[in-house]
Design a protein around this motif. Structure first.
Motif, PDB file in Angstrom:
ATOM      1  N   PHE A   6     -17.321  44.986  50.180  1.00 52.59           N
ATOM      2  CA  PHE A   6     -17.687  46.372  49.891  1.00 52.59           C
ATOM      3  C   PHE A   6     -17.841  46.561  48.394  1.00 52.59           C
ATOM      4  O   PHE A   6     -17.348  45.764  47.588  1.00 52.59           O
ATOM      5  N   GLN A   7     -18.535  47.626  48.007  1.00 53.72           N
ATOM      6  CA  GLN A   7     -18.683  47.970  46.597  1.00 53.72           C
ATOM      7  C   GLN A   7     -17.793  49.151  46.272  1.00 53.72           C
ATOM      8  O   GLN A   7     -17.551  50.011  47.119  1.00 53.72           O
ATOM      9  N   ARG A   8     -17.297  49.184  45.031  1.00 51.78           N
ATOM     10  CA  ARG A   8     -16.398  50.273  44.628  1.00 51.78           C
ATOM     11  C   ARG A   8     -16.737  50.734  43.225  1.00 51.78           C
ATOM     12  O   ARG A   8     -16.906  49.922  42.307  1.00 51.78           O
ATOM     13  N   MET A  20     -11.971  41.850  51.308  1.00 47.44           N
ATOM     14  CA  MET A  20     -10.618  42.011  51.824  1.00 47.44           C
ATOM     15  C   MET A  20     -10.592  41.591  53.285  1.00 47.44           C
ATOM     16  O   MET A  20     -11.636  41.447  53.939  1.00 47.44           O
ATOM     17  N   ASP A  21      -9.387  41.367  53.807  1.00 48.41           N
ATOM     18  CA  ASP A  21      -9.235  41.077  55.230  1.00 48.41           C
ATOM     19  C   ASP A  21      -9.629  42.306  56.044  1.00 48.41           C
ATOM     20  O   ASP A  21      -9.608  43.432  55.549  1.00 48.41           O
ATOM     21  N   ALA A  22      -9.959  42.078  57.301  1.00 50.24           N
ATOM     22  CA  ALA A  22     -10.384  43.190  58.166  1.00 50.24           C
ATOM     23  C   ALA A  22      -9.299  44.245  58.340  1.00 50.24           C
ATOM     24  O   ALA A  22      -9.597  45.403  58.636  1.00 50.24           O
ATOM     25  N   ASP A  23      -8.011  43.856  58.142  1.00 49.48           N
ATOM     26  CA  ASP A  23      -6.922  44.834  58.265  1.00 49.48           C
ATOM     27  C   ASP A  23      -6.616  45.535  56.945  1.00 49.48           C
ATOM     28  O   ASP A  23      -5.666  46.325  56.860  1.00 49.48           O
ATOM     29  N   GLY A  24      -7.411  45.272  55.906  1.00 49.88           N
ATOM     30  CA  GLY A  24      -7.235  45.934  54.620  1.00 49.88           C
ATOM     31  C   GLY A  24      -6.392  45.157  53.622  1.00 49.88           C
ATOM     32  O   GLY A  24      -6.246  45.591  52.473  1.00 49.88           O
ATOM     33  N   GLY A  25      -5.848  44.010  54.020  1.00 48.10           N
ATOM     34  CA  GLY A  25      -5.003  43.227  53.123  1.00 48.10           C
ATOM     35  C   GLY A  25      -5.795  42.234  52.284  1.00 48.10           C
ATOM     36  O   GLY A  25      -6.972  41.998  52.502  1.00 48.10           O
ATOM     37  N   ASN A  26      -5.105  41.661  51.295  1.00 48.30           N
ATOM     38  CA  ASN A  26      -5.664  40.597  50.442  1.00 48.30           C
ATOM     39  C   ASN A  26      -6.969  40.999  49.762  1.00 48.30           C
ATOM     40  O   ASN A  26      -7.933  40.221  49.727  1.00 48.30           O
ATOM     41  N   ALA A  27      -7.005  42.193  49.196  1.00 47.71           N
ATOM     42  CA  ALA A  27      -8.203  42.646  48.489  1.00 47.71           C
ATOM     43  C   ALA A  27      -8.390  41.841  47.204  1.00 47.71           C
ATOM     44  O   ALA A  27      -7.438  41.569  46.475  1.00 47.71           O
ATOM     45  N   LYS A  28      -9.625  41.459  46.932  1.00 46.81           N
ATOM     46  CA  LYS A  28      -9.938  40.634  45.756  1.00 46.81           C
ATOM     47  C   LYS A  28     -11.276  41.080  45.185  1.00 46.81           C
ATOM     48  O   LYS A  28     -12.261  41.209  45.905  1.00 46.81           O
ATOM     49  N   ARG A  29     -11.309  41.305  43.877  1.00 47.04           N
ATOM     50  CA  ARG A  29     -12.576  41.640  43.224  1.00 47.04           C
ATOM     51  C   ARG A  29     -13.330  40.357  42.932  1.00 47.04           C
ATOM     52  O   ARG A  29     -12.788  39.432  42.319  1.00 47.04           O
ATOM     53  N   ASP A  65     -20.267  33.246  44.484  1.00 47.68           N
ATOM     54  CA  ASP A  65     -19.374  32.363  45.228  1.00 47.68           C
ATOM     55  C   ASP A  65     -18.044  33.092  45.407  1.00 47.68           C
ATOM     56  O   ASP A  65     -17.369  33.418  44.430  1.00 47.68           O
ATOM     57  N   VAL A  66     -17.674  33.365  46.649  1.00 52.09           N
ATOM     58  CA  VAL A  66     -16.497  34.190  46.908  1.00 52.09           C
ATOM     59  C   VAL A  66     -15.224  33.506  46.418  1.00 52.09           C
ATOM     60  O   VAL A  66     -14.314  34.162  45.901  1.00 52.09           O
ATOM     61  N   ALA A  67     -15.142  32.198  46.544  1.00 52.43           N
ATOM     62  CA  ALA A  67     -13.927  31.483  46.153  1.00 52.43           C
ATOM     63  C   ALA A  67     -13.743  31.424  44.644  1.00 52.43           C
ATOM     64  O   ALA A  67     -12.626  31.573  44.143  1.00 52.43           O
ATOM     65  N   THR A  68     -14.854  31.226  43.897  1.00 53.42           N
ATOM     66  CA  THR A  68     -14.749  31.003  42.454  1.00 53.42           C
ATOM     67  C   THR A  68     -15.242  32.188  41.630  1.00 53.42           C
ATOM     68  O   THR A  68     -15.014  32.217  40.416  1.00 53.42           O
TER      69      THR A  68
END
Length: 211
Positions: A6-8, A20-29, A65-68
């Motif tokens: 998502f964008q913020r 982020m995870d589907a349950d809202g956890g582990n959010a990462k920019r 790249d989502v990981a890096t």
């Protein structure tokens, strides 16, 4: 989906992309640096996000790249490229390009090569049409069809993702139709709205999978 992109708006007028995870956890920019990233779209393998990035007057398609969080520029077109979407095999990306008063649908290989214009004169300011894309193009599960909304924002069009293909109108004539999306079984789903002076309603439609 196990993860959501998502964008913020972080308060400075620019948007950054997060996952982020589907349950809202582990959010990462995943937007790195002082840039404006919008309209993230997952690659089929879940490793990359395609975004449009830039300013109000010039935007290009980038891969993250989502990981890096490493960024790779895909297009260099000098217009406003927006709303990327990956083909099911991940090889090509569809997007809209606005320049010189008009908007059309294009595709490109993820390495930036083999750029193709799919529509011609889809939306034009001369015809007083909205030239701001409102949704990403929808790829069929087999990648042989692509669905979009017409330039006057009233019809759902389906076509082959190749230059010169003739769009087919698949929505009812008496209702405004938008936001097509393909389901995993090949059905095409879209929303329509009927508006008069004294009443209005919205319907959800489905089109059977093509043979």
């Amino acid at each position: 989906a196990k993860r959501v992109a998502f964008q913020r708006n972080e308060g400075d007028g620019r948007y950054r992309v997060w996952v982020m995870d589907a349950d809202g956890g582990n959010a990462k920019r995943v937007t790195a640096g002082d840039v404006d990233d919008r309209h993230p779209a997952w690659s089929p393998d879940g490793k990359l996000l395609a975004v449009d990035s830039g300013s109000e007057g010039k935007r290009e398609i980038w891969l993250i790249d989502v990981a890096t969080t490493q960024r790779t520029q895909v297009t260099k077109l000098g217009g406003i490229a927006s709303f990327p979407s990956f083909a099911p095999d991940g090889a090509r990306i569809a997007f809209y390009l606005y320049r010189a008063g008009g908007t059309d649908l294009w595709t490109v290989r993820r390495d930036g090569s083999d750029l193709e214009q799919i529509t011609k004169d889809l939306a034009s300011e001369q015809r007083q049409q909205c030239t701001f894309a409102c949704h990403a193009a929808a790829w069929s599960p087999r990648g042989d069809r692509i669905a979009i909304t017409s330039g006057d924002q009233s019809k759902v069009l389906v076509m082959t993702p190749a230059p010169g293909s003739v769009p087919e109108v698949i929505s009812p004539e008496d209702e405004r139709a938008h936001f097509p999306i393909y389901l995993s079984d090949g059905q095409l789903v879209y929303v329509s709205e009927h508006i008069t002076l004294d009443q209005s309603w919205t319907d959800l439609w489905s089109q059977p999978a093509a043979e």
